[in-house]
Each structure stands twice: as structure tokens, then as C-alpha cells.
Motif scaffolding. Sequence first.
Motif, PDB file in Angstrom:
ATOM      1  N   ALA A   1     -22.524  -5.047  21.419  1.00 46.84           N
ATOM      2  CA  ALA A   1     -23.340  -3.612  21.466  1.00 46.84           C
ATOM      3  C   ALA A   1     -24.789  -3.677  20.742  1.00 46.84           C
ATOM      4  O   ALA A   1     -25.497  -3.126  21.442  1.00 46.84           O
ATOM      5  CB  ALA A   1     -22.521  -2.847  20.288  1.00 46.84           C
ATOM      6  N   PHE A   2     -24.871  -4.466  19.528  1.00 42.39           N
ATOM      7  CA  PHE A   2     -26.065  -4.695  19.197  1.00 42.39           C
ATOM      8  C   PHE A   2     -27.143  -5.457  20.137  1.00 42.39           C
ATOM      9  O   PHE A   2     -28.349  -4.944  20.286  1.00 42.39           O
ATOM     10  CB  PHE A   2     -26.433  -5.624  18.017  1.00 42.39           C
ATOM     11  CG  PHE A   2     -25.549  -5.417  16.765  1.00 42.39           C
ATOM     12  CD1 PHE A   2     -25.018  -3.783  16.669  1.00 42.39           C
ATOM     13  CD2 PHE A   2     -24.876  -6.048  15.830  1.00 42.39           C
ATOM     14  CE1 PHE A   2     -24.546  -3.290  15.656  1.00 42.39           C
ATOM     15  CE2 PHE A   2     -24.246  -5.562  14.680  1.00 42.39           C
ATOM     16  CZ  PHE A   2     -23.955  -4.221  14.508  1.00 42.39           C
ATOM     17  N   ARG A   3     -26.528  -6.467  21.035  1.00 35.06           N
ATOM     18  CA  ARG A   3     -27.369  -7.067  22.259  1.00 35.06           C
ATOM     19  C   ARG A   3     -27.730  -6.003  23.095  1.00 35.06           C
ATOM     20  O   ARG A   3     -28.912  -6.078  23.413  1.00 35.06           O
ATOM     21  CB  ARG A   3     -26.595  -8.293  22.713  1.00 35.06           C
ATOM     22  CG  ARG A   3     -27.367  -8.776  23.799  1.00 35.06           C
ATOM     23  CD  ARG A   3     -26.812 -10.118  24.318  1.00 35.06           C
ATOM     24  NE  ARG A   3     -25.523 -10.022  24.706  1.00 35.06           N
ATOM     25  CZ  ARG A   3     -24.865 -11.036  25.141  1.00 35.06           C
ATOM     26  NH1 ARG A   3     -25.269 -12.211  25.067  1.00 35.06           N
ATOM     27  NH2 ARG A   3     -23.519 -10.801  25.831  1.00 35.06           N
ATOM     28  N   THR A   4     -27.038  -5.208  23.598  1.00 33.16           N
ATOM     29  CA  THR A   4     -27.237  -4.033  24.411  1.00 33.16           C
ATOM     30  C   THR A   4     -28.321  -3.341  23.967  1.00 33.16           C
ATOM     31  O   THR A   4     -29.193  -2.913  24.708  1.00 33.16           O
ATOM     32  CB  THR A   4     -25.804  -3.389  25.153  1.00 33.16           C
ATOM     33  OG1 THR A   4     -24.975  -4.180  25.371  1.00 33.16           O
ATOM     34  CG2 THR A   4     -26.299  -2.182  25.905  1.00 33.16           C
ATOM     35  N   PHE A   5     -28.304  -2.757  22.727  1.00 28.56           N
ATOM     36  CA  PHE A   5     -29.242  -1.801  22.148  1.00 28.56           C
ATOM     37  C   PHE A   5     -30.739  -2.505  22.078  1.00 28.56           C
ATOM     38  O   PHE A   5     -31.715  -1.870  22.356  1.00 28.56           O
ATOM     39  CB  PHE A   5     -28.838  -1.514  20.763  1.00 28.56           C
ATOM     40  CG  PHE A   5     -27.806  -0.225  20.743  1.00 28.56           C
ATOM     41  CD1 PHE A   5     -28.176   0.937  21.643  1.00 28.56           C
ATOM     42  CD2 PHE A   5     -26.500  -0.327  20.071  1.00 28.56           C
ATOM     43  CE1 PHE A   5     -27.382   1.869  21.424  1.00 28.56           C
ATOM     44  CE2 PHE A   5     -25.585   0.745  20.409  1.00 28.56           C
ATOM     45  CZ  PHE A   5     -26.050   1.987  20.988  1.00 28.56           C
ATOM     46  N   HIS A   6     -30.502  -3.946  21.702  1.00 32.08           N
ATOM     47  CA  HIS A   6     -31.861  -4.511  21.568  1.00 32.08           C
ATOM     48  C   HIS A   6     -32.194  -4.721  22.998  1.00 32.08           C
ATOM     49  O   HIS A   6     -33.694  -4.384  23.281  1.00 32.08           O
ATOM     50  CB  HIS A   6     -31.313  -6.110  21.100  1.00 32.08           C
ATOM     51  CG  HIS A   6     -32.900  -7.132  21.239  1.00 32.08           C
ATOM     52  ND1 HIS A   6     -33.789  -6.934  20.559  1.00 32.08           N
ATOM     53  CD2 HIS A   6     -33.102  -7.974  22.234  1.00 32.08           C
ATOM     54  CE1 HIS A   6     -34.772  -7.793  20.629  1.00 32.08           C
ATOM     55  NE2 HIS A   6     -34.470  -8.449  22.171  1.00 32.08           N
ATOM     56  N   ARG A   7     -31.465  -5.022  24.069  1.00 34.14           N
ATOM     57  CA  ARG A   7     -32.157  -4.762  25.405  1.00 34.14           C
ATOM     58  C   ARG A   7     -32.626  -3.581  25.942  1.00 34.14           C
ATOM     59  O   ARG A   7     -33.316  -3.409  26.926  1.00 34.14           O
ATOM     60  CB  ARG A   7     -31.186  -5.362  26.238  1.00 34.14           C
ATOM     61  CG  ARG A   7     -30.738  -6.881  26.263  1.00 34.14           C
ATOM     62  CD  ARG A   7     -29.560  -7.453  26.926  1.00 34.14           C
ATOM     63  NE  ARG A   7     -29.426  -8.734  26.952  1.00 34.14           N
ATOM     64  CZ  ARG A   7     -28.374  -9.662  27.662  1.00 34.14           C
ATOM     65  NH1 ARG A   7     -27.722  -8.958  28.209  1.00 34.14           N
ATOM     66  NH2 ARG A   7     -28.329 -10.880  27.151  1.00 34.14           N
ATOM     67  N   LEU A   8     -32.237  -2.546  25.271  1.00 35.22           N
ATOM     68  CA  LEU A   8     -32.669  -1.262  25.584  1.00 35.22           C
ATOM     69  C   LEU A   8     -33.997  -0.761  24.985  1.00 35.22           C
ATOM     70  O   LEU A   8     -34.259   0.245  24.834  1.00 35.22           O
ATOM     71  CB  LEU A   8     -31.336  -0.056  25.378  1.00 35.22           C
ATOM     72  CG  LEU A   8     -30.376  -0.246  26.269  1.00 35.22           C
ATOM     73  CD1 LEU A   8     -29.166   0.770  25.739  1.00 35.22           C
ATOM     74  CD2 LEU A   8     -30.701   0.308  27.717  1.00 35.22           C
ATOM     75  N   GLY A   9     -34.307  -1.606  24.107  1.00 29.49           N
ATOM     76  CA  GLY A   9     -35.515  -1.516  23.437  1.00 29.49           C
ATOM     77  C   GLY A   9     -35.213  -0.818  22.066  1.00 29.49           C
ATOM     78  O   GLY A   9     -36.123  -0.281  21.360  1.00 29.49           O
ATOM     79  N   ARG A  10     -34.027  -0.866  21.472  1.00 30.07           N
ATOM     80  CA  ARG A  10     -33.885  -0.106  20.200  1.00 30.07           C
ATOM     81  C   ARG A  10     -34.201  -1.026  19.091  1.00 30.07           C
ATOM     82  O   ARG A  10     -33.666  -2.239  19.159  1.00 30.07           O
ATOM     83  CB  ARG A  10     -32.375   0.251  19.956  1.00 30.07           C
ATOM     84  CG  ARG A  10     -31.875   1.251  21.184  1.00 30.07           C
ATOM     85  CD  ARG A  10     -32.630   2.517  21.144  1.00 30.07           C
ATOM     86  NE  ARG A  10     -31.983   3.415  22.263  1.00 30.07           N
ATOM     87  CZ  ARG A  10     -32.849   3.634  23.516  1.00 30.07           C
ATOM     88  NH1 ARG A  10     -34.082   3.081  23.633  1.00 30.07           N
ATOM     89  NH2 ARG A  10     -32.292   4.586  24.347  1.00 30.07           N
ATOM     90  N   PRO A  11     -34.744  -0.720  18.249  1.00 33.29           N
ATOM     91  CA  PRO A  11     -35.137  -1.608  17.182  1.00 33.29           C
ATOM     92  C   PRO A  11     -34.081  -1.882  16.145  1.00 33.29           C
ATOM     93  O   PRO A  11     -34.167  -2.610  15.123  1.00 33.29           O
ATOM     94  CB  PRO A  11     -36.431  -1.200  16.340  1.00 33.29           C
ATOM     95  CG  PRO A  11     -36.124   0.399  16.607  1.00 33.29           C
ATOM     96  CD  PRO A  11     -35.773   0.739  17.901  1.00 33.29           C
ATOM     97  N   ALA A  12     -33.137  -0.915  15.973  1.00 39.44           N
ATOM     98  CA  ALA A  12     -31.907  -1.217  14.908  1.00 39.44           C
ATOM     99  C   ALA A  12     -30.922  -0.453  15.626  1.00 39.44           C
ATOM    100  O   ALA A  12     -30.745   0.263  16.437  1.00 39.44           O
ATOM    101  CB  ALA A  12     -32.320  -0.540  13.715  1.00 39.44           C
ATOM    102  N   CYS A  13     -29.775  -0.708  14.904  1.00 41.03           N
ATOM    103  CA  CYS A  13     -28.398   0.215  15.125  1.00 41.03           C
ATOM    104  C   CYS A  13     -27.966   0.507  13.943  1.00 41.03           C
ATOM    105  O   CYS A  13     -28.033  -0.089  12.958  1.00 41.03           O
ATOM    106  CB  CYS A  13     -27.738  -0.792  15.926  1.00 41.03           C
ATOM    107  SG  CYS A  13     -25.923  -0.079  16.422  1.00 41.03           S
ATOM    108  N   THR A  14     -27.096   1.601  13.873  1.00 42.59           N
ATOM    109  CA  THR A  14     -26.450   2.309  12.706  1.00 42.59           C
ATOM    110  C   THR A  14     -24.950   2.469  13.068  1.00 42.59           C
ATOM    111  O   THR A  14     -24.527   2.564  14.237  1.00 42.59           O
ATOM    112  CB  THR A  14     -27.179   3.443  12.219  1.00 42.59           C
ATOM    113  OG1 THR A  14     -27.071   4.506  13.152  1.00 42.59           O
ATOM    114  CG2 THR A  14     -28.556   3.171  11.903  1.00 42.59           C
ATOM    115  N   LEU A  15     -24.214   2.599  11.924  1.00 38.69           N
ATOM    116  CA  LEU A  15     -23.072   3.158  11.908  1.00 38.69           C
ATOM    117  C   LEU A  15     -22.254   3.631  10.661  1.00 38.69           C
ATOM    118  O   LEU A  15     -22.912   3.229   9.469  1.00 38.69           O
ATOM    119  CB  LEU A  15     -21.801   2.101  12.391  1.00 38.69           C
ATOM    120  CG  LEU A  15     -21.534   0.784  11.709  1.00 38.69           C
ATOM    121  CD1 LEU A  15     -20.627   1.015  10.698  1.00 38.69           C
ATOM    122  CD2 LEU A  15     -21.122  -0.279  12.577  1.00 38.69           C
TER     123      LEU A  15
END
Length: 314
Positions: free
Chosen positions: A267-281
Motif C-alpha cells: 500500500a505504501f508503495r502504491t501511494f508513493h507512486r501516486l505522488g503521496r508524500p506520506a501515509c497514515t492510519l
Amino acid sequence: MTGAGALEADFRPDRLPAGYRWRPATTADVGAIHRLVAAYEHEVYGRAVTGADRITAELTLPGLRPEDDTVLVHDGTGTPAGYGWVKGRRARVHVHPGHRGRGLGGALLAWTETRARCAGGDRLAQTVPDGDGAAAALLRAGGYSRLVTEWLLQIALPHEPEVPDPPAGITVRPFRPGDEQAAYRLTEDAFDEWQPRRKSYPEWARHTVERATFLPAASPLAFAGGRLVGAVLSLDVPGHDEGYVERVAVRRDHRDRGIARTLLREAFRTFHRLGRPACTLWTHSGTGALSLYERLGMTVRLSTTVYGKPLVTG
């Protein structure tokens, strides 16, 4: 008792401070409620953390009757000043920072308890940011006690994360149409270990796969022999530049094998590829999962406390 008459009986206007009036909330109010909630969160967190889609999901939960179970309070200019809802054993109350210290919080708290009792509830729980000492003090004074601590965790994604190979016998793929029921059973089975009540499928879906922000591409699933054994369900919330993981679950007999780590890094890799600088939960002390997230490099951004109270009807 249902409809406007029930709300009037449960929350009489004379219980509000002078100059305020109330009515039930509707989905047409989502934008105004979101602005109110965002203003509150900016004060206690320094940033907004709730998306408008979550408020929509709350107002459209199966079994929630907005005409009975919600309250939207306005000031004399018609500007929303407070908001609250009750469903089952859970309630939520927000007061705009510009209207705090006037008794709105106490009035809304009293309404949540009265409404819960009228609906047959025997307990009520509410969540308060740990930075809101006044709200915590109000709950404690009203007989509430601490139940669990919740944490919002974050991880920066400046580089594409490495994703480990799945454990032996495990295959991983993104969420597809048709996976809904299996994901529901898996996550609710896992959450049964600590949650007070199993959600129905419609209620679960409103919080996850039926939200407009649900992102299948960042929601990897793990299978063993064709059976779903792990899931990460993610959202892409408008107005937030970060990815968000809504659910993480692994079947009990497949835990401690690295499945959750693999799925989260996918999931983190997908968000990085979408240009998201971070992920939260979000997680909380009842799950025992905090150490897992910390080993993945996540850190606590903020915390909240869930307070509970038995409702004495006699």
C-alpha cells in the motif's frame, strides 16, 4: 418515538444556551459540518484529519435515522456551531472553537445520553483528542471513564518503499470487484477480538468499500490456497495529500508470518507512486498492533482517548 417529535422530546431548545437553535442534520449539511469539524481539528491537532466523505458515511450509516439521531446547532447568524450524532453505543460531538465555553458541549453531551437511552442503549462511548483537556474533563465529570487509547500513525514516503516477497504459500494482488464479502468477513473476524459489536455488512461497507474515496489499487489482499487471509483497505481522501489505510487485518492462524508487513508496504508503495508524500492510519490499544507499525517505521502523530459510561435508565 420517531421523527422531529422524538428529537424535540430528547433535546428541548431551552437546554441550549441563549441565542442558539437546533435541527437534525442532513447530507446537504456535509460541507458545513466538515468545515466545523476541520476548524475544531485545526485547534486541537494543528491540522484537519477528517475528510468530508467520513461525515457522509456517518450520516448514511444503515440504521441511523438523521431526523432522530443527529443534531446540528446554529448561532443567531445561521452559522453551524455544534454537531452531534448517536448510533448504538457510540456518539460523536463537535463544537466550533469560536463557540466553546458557552455550554454547547454540555448540552450536546446530555442529548447524546438521552437519545441513546431512548433508543434502548445501556452504554455510550465517545472519543476525545488528548489535546482537548476541557472535553476530557467534561466527560470525566459526567461519569465517563477511560476505555482505550487511539493513535494516528504516519510514515513519510520520500522514496519508493521496498516490498518483501510474500511468505511461502501466500499470493498478493490488489482488491477487485467481488472481494467485498470476503474482505468483510476477514476484517470483522479479526476485529471481533476487541471490538464491542460486530458490524453488519451494510454498515461495514459504508465505512470502507462503498466510500467514494475507496482506492482498490492501494488495497492489497493476501491469499493462501485461494482463501483470503490478509487485507489492507485504503482510501484516497480529497483535500489530503497523504494516503490513508482504513483497515488492516490478518487471519489469526496466519499471523506472525509477515503478511501484514508485506501488505502495508504494498500500500505504501502504491501511494508513493501516486505522488503521496506520506501515509497514515489509526490504531488503538485494544488491537496490540502499535509495535508492528512502529517496526515498519511509522510514528505517532497524535492520540485520542475513548471514554465510556454505563447508562442507568432506572
